[in-house]
Each structure stands twice: as C-alpha cells, then as structure tokens.
Design a protein around this motif. Structure first.
Motif, PDB file in Angstrom:
ATOM      1  N   LYS A 273       0.929  -1.239  -0.163  1.00 28.62           N
ATOM      2  CA  LYS A 273      -0.158   0.213   0.366  1.00 28.62           C
ATOM      3  C   LYS A 273       0.804   1.243   0.222  1.00 28.62           C
ATOM      4  N   GLU A 274       2.086   1.241   0.715  1.00 30.63           N
ATOM      5  CA  GLU A 274       2.696   2.218   0.747  1.00 30.63           C
ATOM      6  C   GLU A 274       3.007   2.716  -0.823  1.00 30.63           C
ATOM      7  N   ILE A 275       3.863   1.121  -1.272  1.00 29.77           N
ATOM      8  CA  ILE A 275       4.567   1.885  -2.303  1.00 29.77           C
ATOM      9  C   ILE A 275       3.610   2.769  -3.470  1.00 29.77           C
ATOM     10  N   ILE A 276       2.417   2.084  -3.635  1.00 35.91           N
ATOM     11  CA  ILE A 276       1.331   2.272  -4.285  1.00 35.91           C
ATOM     12  C   ILE A 276       0.858   4.061  -4.517  1.00 35.91           C
ATOM     13  N   ARG A 277       1.279   4.161  -2.844  1.00 33.39           N
ATOM     14  CA  ARG A 277       0.617   5.602  -2.246  1.00 33.39           C
ATOM     15  C   ARG A 277       2.035   6.824  -2.584  1.00 33.39           C
ATOM     16  N   ASP A 278       3.076   6.092  -2.388  1.00 36.62           N
ATOM     17  CA  ASP A 278       4.351   6.687  -2.907  1.00 36.62           C
ATOM     18  C   ASP A 278       4.207   7.632  -4.434  1.00 36.62           C
ATOM     19  N   GLN A 279       3.421   6.699  -5.883  1.00 37.66           N
ATOM     20  CA  GLN A 279       3.204   6.987  -6.347  1.00 37.66           C
ATOM     21  C   GLN A 279       2.728   8.766  -6.644  1.00 37.66           C
ATOM     22  N   ARG A 280       1.363   8.924  -6.238  1.00 41.42           N
ATOM     23  CA  ARG A 280       1.070  10.581  -5.681  1.00 41.42           C
ATOM     24  C   ARG A 280       1.728  11.222  -5.562  1.00 41.42           C
ATOM     25  N   ARG A 281       3.210  11.559  -5.001  1.00 43.84           N
ATOM     26  CA  ARG A 281       4.316  11.879  -4.642  1.00 43.84           C
ATOM     27  C   ARG A 281       5.248  12.498  -6.078  1.00 43.84           C
ATOM     28  N   GLU A 282       4.984  11.393  -6.344  1.00 44.88           N
ATOM     29  CA  GLU A 282       5.973  11.116  -8.095  1.00 44.88           C
ATOM     30  C   GLU A 282       5.595  11.576  -9.165  1.00 44.88           C
ATOM     31  N   GLU A 283       6.531  12.978  -9.687  1.00 40.85           N
ATOM     32  CA  GLU A 283       6.423  13.862 -10.632  1.00 40.85           C
ATOM     33  C   GLU A 283       5.622  12.802 -11.646  1.00 40.85           C
ATOM     34  N   ILE A 284       5.917  11.308 -12.280  1.00 40.25           N
ATOM     35  CA  ILE A 284       5.020  10.383 -13.294  1.00 40.25           C
ATOM     36  C   ILE A 284       4.893   9.402 -12.217  1.00 40.25           C
ATOM     37  N   ASP A 285       3.756   9.019 -12.221  1.00 37.58           N
ATOM     38  CA  ASP A 285       3.528   7.565 -11.391  1.00 37.58           C
ATOM     39  C   ASP A 285       3.332   6.313 -13.253  1.00 37.58           C
ATOM     40  N   ARG A 286       4.472   6.111 -12.149  1.00 35.88           N
ATOM     41  CA  ARG A 286       4.668   4.516 -13.753  1.00 35.88           C
ATOM     42  C   ARG A 286       3.891   3.659 -14.001  1.00 35.88           C
ATOM     43  N   TYR A 287       3.251   3.236 -12.459  1.00 33.91           N
ATOM     44  CA  TYR A 287       2.140   2.361 -13.374  1.00 33.91           C
ATOM     45  C   TYR A 287       1.149   2.775 -14.300  1.00 33.91           C
ATOM     46  N   ASN A 288       0.697   4.291 -14.315  1.00 38.17           N
ATOM     47  CA  ASN A 288       0.031   4.638 -15.395  1.00 38.17           C
ATOM     48  C   ASN A 288       0.677   4.504 -16.845  1.00 38.17           C
ATOM     49  N   ASP A 289       1.942   3.881 -17.305  1.00 41.47           N
ATOM     50  CA  ASP A 289       2.700   3.167 -18.518  1.00 41.47           C
ATOM     51  C   ASP A 289       2.232   2.021 -18.286  1.00 41.47           C
ATOM     52  N   GLN A 290       3.055   1.354 -19.562  1.00 41.27           N
ATOM     53  CA  GLN A 290       2.225   0.023 -19.198  1.00 41.27           C
ATOM     54  C   GLN A 290       3.823  -1.003 -19.960  1.00 41.27           C
ATOM     55  N   ARG A 291       4.627  -1.079 -18.736  1.00 37.40           N
ATOM     56  CA  ARG A 291       6.233  -1.314 -18.018  1.00 37.40           C
ATOM     57  C   ARG A 291       5.663  -2.947 -18.476  1.00 37.40           C
ATOM     58  N   LEU A 292       4.812  -3.645 -17.307  1.00 33.51           N
ATOM     59  CA  LEU A 292       3.955  -5.159 -17.250  1.00 33.51           C
ATOM     60  C   LEU A 292       3.406  -5.848 -18.139  1.00 33.51           C
ATOM     61  N   THR A 293       2.788  -4.753 -19.282  1.00 32.70           N
ATOM     62  CA  THR A 293       2.148  -5.222 -20.262  1.00 32.70           C
ATOM     63  C   THR A 293       2.240  -4.827 -21.537  1.00 32.70           C
TER      64      THR A 293
ATOM     65  N   PHE B  36      -5.533  -2.589  -1.892  1.00 33.10           N
ATOM     66  CA  PHE B  36      -4.678  -2.103  -2.451  1.00 33.10           C
ATOM     67  C   PHE B  36      -5.843  -1.391  -3.991  1.00 33.10           C
ATOM     68  N   THR B  37      -6.870  -2.349  -3.986  1.00 37.40           N
ATOM     69  CA  THR B  37      -7.677  -1.290  -5.250  1.00 37.40           C
ATOM     70  C   THR B  37      -7.764  -0.052  -5.072  1.00 37.40           C
ATOM     71  N   ARG B  38      -8.603   0.059  -3.673  1.00 35.85           N
ATOM     72  CA  ARG B  38      -8.589   1.582  -3.268  1.00 35.85           C
ATOM     73  C   ARG B  38      -7.721   2.422  -3.475  1.00 35.85           C
ATOM     74  N   GLU B  39      -6.460   2.887  -3.282  1.00 33.74           N
ATOM     75  CA  GLU B  39      -4.899   2.844  -3.806  1.00 33.74           C
ATOM     76  C   GLU B  39      -5.007   3.270  -5.139  1.00 33.74           C
ATOM     77  N   ILE B  40      -5.092   1.966  -5.527  1.00 37.60           N
ATOM     78  CA  ILE B  40      -4.695   1.871  -6.862  1.00 37.60           C
ATOM     79  C   ILE B  40      -5.675   3.130  -8.292  1.00 37.60           C
ATOM     80  N   CYS B  41      -7.548   2.826  -7.699  1.00 32.84           N
ATOM     81  CA  CYS B  41      -8.479   3.938  -8.377  1.00 32.84           C
ATOM     82  C   CYS B  41      -7.897   5.207  -8.307  1.00 32.84           C
TER      83      CYS B  41
END
Length: 607
Positions: free
Chosen positions: A308-328, A373-378
């Motif tokens: 959960k902490e890792i997902i939350r920390d993405q909000r502090r980043e300039e670019i959220d890497r999970y909105n990319d398609q690295r894993l897909t 996890f779902t709540r933080e991702i959304c």
C-alpha cells in the motif's frame, strides 16, 4: 631438529590466522582473551623458551644430561626430555587455537570483548562480518536462554497472587509452595549459569536486528539470518515478530531478493488452485507450510502495508510509472512482472490465501488487503500519453486490478473444486444443502453466530441431521453462514465474495478507468457467478451464487451505495459505450448460460 618442528608449528598458527574469515578471527578475543587462558598460553610459551634455553645449555657443555635438585628430590634433564617438553607445549598451543578456529561453535568467555566487537563492527558499517558473527553465535545472541524469574519480585508476586485468588492456599501448604518456588528458582539459576549466556550482548543484538541501517542488509548479506529467525519457533514471540516484519518489508523493497525469487519460482501447481510449496523455495515454505506460524507472526502485515505504501508513494512522484505499460508491454518477457513490488504483493496474498484454504483455516486470513490495494490504485489511476485506453490492460494499474479480480475468482472456484468430489458421489440429491437466509428477514438471527435457519418450514429432523453431517464433513472453512455483507466471523470463500464486489464497486465508480476495461472486469465477476449458478438449487455452490447476487444488490441499494456505480454498471451490462450500443456483459452471460439458470433475469431485476 626438534626446535625447527616446534617453531614451524607456531609459524603455521600465525600463518593460518590472517586467512581465516574475520568472524572466526574475532573468536580469539571473546574466547581466549581471559586471564586464565592468557596465563595458560603464556606459561606454555615460557616453557618452550625455557626448554630451548636448556637445550642450548646442554649442547654448550657437551653433556648428555644434567641433574637438577629441588626441595622434594631431583630430576635428570636429558635432550630427549627437553624436546618432548617443547613438543608438548607447542602441541598444547596449536590444539587450543585449532579448536577456536575450526570448531563449529565456541563458548563466549569474555562478554565485554564481544559487546565491544559488536559495537565496533556496527560503527564501522562492517555488516558482512557483523552478520556472520551473529549467525556464528546465534545462540545466545539471538536465541538467548530465558533467565529464571525470582518468585519474590513484585511482578511475579502480583501474578501469583492474582492466580491464587481462584486457588486459595493457606497454612503450611502455602509455606511449602513458597519454599518449593524458591528451591526451583535457585536450581534454575545454577542451570542458567551453566548454559552459555550473554545478557548484555543479546540485548544489544535484539536492538541491532531492528536498526534501520542494519535492516537494509536483510535482502543481501543478512538474508539467511532473517530466514533463520523466521523459522525458529522457539524464539520469544514479540521480538521475533518485529524482526520478521522488518525482514519481509525489506525483502519486498529490493528487487531480486529471496522473496522475489521464491515467488517467481513457486508457480508449479499442486492440483487445481493450489501452489506446490517446495522446500527449495525456502522463504515461502517457511511462511506457509505450517499456517500456525503465519498466524503467530502476522505475516500479512509487513507485505500488505508496504505494498500500500508503494502505491501511495506514486502520488508524490512527478510521473506515476504504473500509468505506463511496463508490465503489459508485449515486447517484454512476461517474467518481467515478477520484478515489480506491487505485483509481488498481490501474488504474495494469492499464495497465502490458497494455502490457508487448503489447510482448512476457517477465517478470512487478511485477504481484505486486496480491497485496500484496489482503493489506492483507483485513487492513482489515470489515462495519460503512455496509456492505451483500447488495450486489454490500458496501463499497469489495469493489469494489477485484473490480477486481483482474477485471483479472487480463482479463490471462489477453489471452493467449488473442493466441493466437487462430494457432488460427483452424491447423485441422489443436492450437495451440502443449507438453508441460508438474509439477516434482515423477520425471525432470522442477525448475529454473526447464526448459520442456519433452524425453524425452516418443511424440514424434518432427518434433514436437519443430514445438514449437520455435511457441515461437519466440509468444515467451517467452506460453510456459508449468513446472507450479509458483515465481515465478522467470515471464512475465506465468504470474505472473498464480499471483497470481490467491494473491489468491483470501486473500479466501476472510478471515472478515469475506461468503460471497456470496466466491462472486462464485470464479465469476469458475472461469469464466476454463472459457474456457481449452474449447480443444482440448494447446493452450497448455488447458495454462494445467491450470496454473490445479495452482495451485488447491497452495493447498488445499500446505505453506502453510489449512483455512479449503478449508472456505469447499467452501461457495461447493456453494452452502452459512449452512445454506441454493442454486445454488453448481459449478452455474454445469456450466451454462456446454456443450462438456463435464470441468472440474466435475476441480474435484470437487480441492475
């Protein structure tokens, strides 16, 4: 000639010392560095030098022996005696050092030196040697024997007095019991002193294992130490739990740690919907092969919280890497996903839940972390220039949401598969028939202990007895207790259904998520519902399908329902995407419902 052999042996000891591992060199300081042992070594060295001087003297006077008188008599010193004396002394020194260097474990004789060594290694940040030293002296530095408790101290007296309020003992019996306690205490102190102890050093080590700088070594030089502590069930519970939590958190943070390797390698199946926990996957085997250990150590918390902490920390980043398609990205090997910490967190709970179910754990084992996890991702979800809204997984967050929904579907099918042997053997009637009714129906108990409607009409005593036999046969880990979204007293299948629809509601209520992906998720959920619906009415699988419909309806009409959820669900159900009418989820369910279960009609009424 003898002198050459003597000094060669001493030189060998001096030559071996520098090439030993540093932690074995340090044994000299905490094992040999005592007054008694230093005096013994000095005596042997002095004896060697003295015998050498006597040998030189005998050679100078060209005599084969000399007579030496003392108070009790006299002794004849010959060259042979001198050489044997030299050889015996040097063998004594070599043997002493050989034991210290080669023995698997040597006793701590000087704790002050050991404590100083530990502090110096930490201050110098020599964590490799420090870890090796702790592993070498695991007992008593980590697994320290407990000291006997003085029965006369205040804490012990209070506990004893509180206990004896229920067992009043007076007179000579009370006096005899107190004397017995004192005798046992003093005997215990003697036994404690005979054991290897290092109280101050063990306290320092316990603090060191939780130190932030030392904790960073768990994925690298201290991996084996952390694993050993995790597997050591004889350790005190609370300190061990803290160390294990720190250990697992650090393993999740560092790519290619033991946690990553074990989860990637532990993909073999032991039958349907169960991972084959192989002993060579040492971490997962230690965590889940005996689920009592997992419960005792709360192994869900460090991985769940860190994910959960890792997902939350993405909000502090300039670019959220999970909105990319690295894993897909199809150009990258699918194994690449096992290098991502959030996916590892999702996969970790999949292994945890499936193993808990097959060990017949009758509560929900923290699977509600998927909801967190779902709540933080959304909250983070966004379609940007790196995303593809028309793809199966528009971005990496979509892939992670799919993995969780897919895993929960499999957990429900896992229950279905578990019940199948009974379904196949009992062709004369529905399997495991239970009368489960909603909590809000009049006359039905609403507390979490209510499982069956005892007053159901038309049920005779034999039917009730059969239901009880089925309940006992299958156990509490699969039973369906009540039609309610309440989360108290829930087993894995029940909680999975509740969390599945909670996650479904959060996904569909998030405006940034494309409609096509929402339809994709909804199809997975409804097809799972259809699989259960195809069983005979009254079977446990069919009752679970009713429970899924109940949870869906509660999300749509309950006090916490959202209008956006109902609106979007209607769109994907009917296939209304941006003004276009296409085949929606309703059509897919209707086509797949070859047994005419009436599921579409039920969904039409609810949606």
């Amino acid at each position: 000639m003898a002198e050459i052999l003597v000094f060669t042996l001493l030189a060998a000891v001096a030559a071996v010392y520098p090439v030993l591992p540093r932690y074995k060199q340090l044994r000299v300081r905490y094992n040999l560095w005592t007054k008694g042992r230093l005096l013994f070594i000095a005596s042997l060295i002095l004896l060697i030098l003295l015998s050498y001087a006597v040998s030189v003297y005998l050679q100078s006077i060209e005599q084969k022996s000399i007579e030496v008188s003392y108070l009790m008599g006299s002794i004849t010193i010959t060259p042979l005696l001198v050489e044997y004396t030299q050889l015996g002394a040097v063998v004594g020194i070599v043997a002493l050092f050989s034991v210290v260097f080669l023995k698997s474990n040597v006793r701590i004789q000087n704790e002050e030196n050991l404590l100083e060594i530990l502090r110096n290694l930490q201050s110098q940040e020599n964590y490799s040697t420090l870890t090796n030293l702790i592993e070498d002296k695991y007992r008593p530095l980590v697994n320290h024997p407990p000291a006997p408790e003085n029965p006369e101290n205040l804490a012990a007296s209070f506990k004893r007095a509180h206990r004896e309020d229920y067992e009043p003992v007076e007179g000579w019996r009370k006096l005899a019991r107190e004397k017995k306690r004192l005798v046992n205490y003093y005997l215990g102190r003697i036994g404690y002193r005979l054991k290897e102890t290092a109280e101050r050093s063990s306290e320092y080590t316990n603090a060191l294992l939780l130190d932030s700088d030392f904790s960073k070594q768990y994925p690298s030089v201290a991996t084996e130490l952390g694993l050993r502590i995790l597997r050591d069930d004889s350790l005190n519970g609370r300190p061990r739990k803290k160390v294990v939590h720190r250990y697992l958190r650090e393993l999740l943070k560092v790519e290619n740690s033991l946690l990553y390797r074990d989860l990637e390698q532990n993909t073999n199946q032991d039958g349907l919907y169960r991972y084959d926990l192989e002993e060579q996957n040492r971490l997962l085997y230690a965590l889940f092969s005996d689920f009592n250990r997992a419960v005792e150590l709360d192994v869900y918390k460090p991985v769940g919280d860190k994910t959960k902490e890792i997902i939350r920390d993405q909000r502090r980043e300039e670019i959220d890497r999970y909105n990319d398609q690295r894993l897909t990205n199809t150009d990258i090997s699918d194994e690449y996903i096992f290098s991502d910490p959030v996916f590892l967190g999702v996969q970790y709970f999949d292994v945890l839940v499936t193993e808990a179910f097959h060990q017949k754990i009758d509560w929900h084992v923290w699977l509600s972390y998927y909801e967190s996890f779902t709540r933080e991702i959304c909250r983070n979800y966004e379609i940007n220039e790196y995303s593809d809204p028309d793809a199966e997984w528009p971005n990496d967050y979509s892939r992670l949401l799919y993995e969780m929904i897919s895993n929960m579907r499999d957990w429900i099918k896992m229950m279905d598969e578990y019940l199948k042997p009974d379904v196949d053997s009992d062709v004369s009637g529905p399997p495991y028939h239970l009368d489960v009714v909603p909590e809000d129906v009049d006359g039905t108990p609403s507390n979490s202990e209510s499982h069956v409607d005892d007053a159901a009409g038309g049920e005779d005593d034999s039917d009730e007895s059969d239901d009880e036999d089925k309940q006992e046969e299958y156990g509490d880990h699969v039973r369906l207790g009540r039609m309610s979204t309440g989360r108290g007293q829930r087993n894995i299948p029940e909680m999975t259904v509740i969390i599945l629809f909670s996650c479904h509601e959060k996904i569909l209520s998030t405006s940034e998520i494309p409609l096509q992906f929402k339809a994709y998720i909804t199809k997975i959920v409804f097809m799972c519902l259809l699989d259960l619906r195809e069983y005979e009415q009254g079977s446990l699988q069919w009752e679970y399908s009713e429970f899924m419909l109940y949870c869906l309806e509660d999300n749509l009409t309950g006090r916490a329902s959202k209008a956006s959820y109902r609106e979007v669900l209607k769109q994907v159900y009917q296939g209304e995407y941006g003004g276009q009418s296409e085949y929606g989820v309703r059509h897919e369910v209707h086509v797949k419902d070859t047994q005419m279960t009436g599921l579409v009609d039920a969904l039409d009424d609810i949606i």
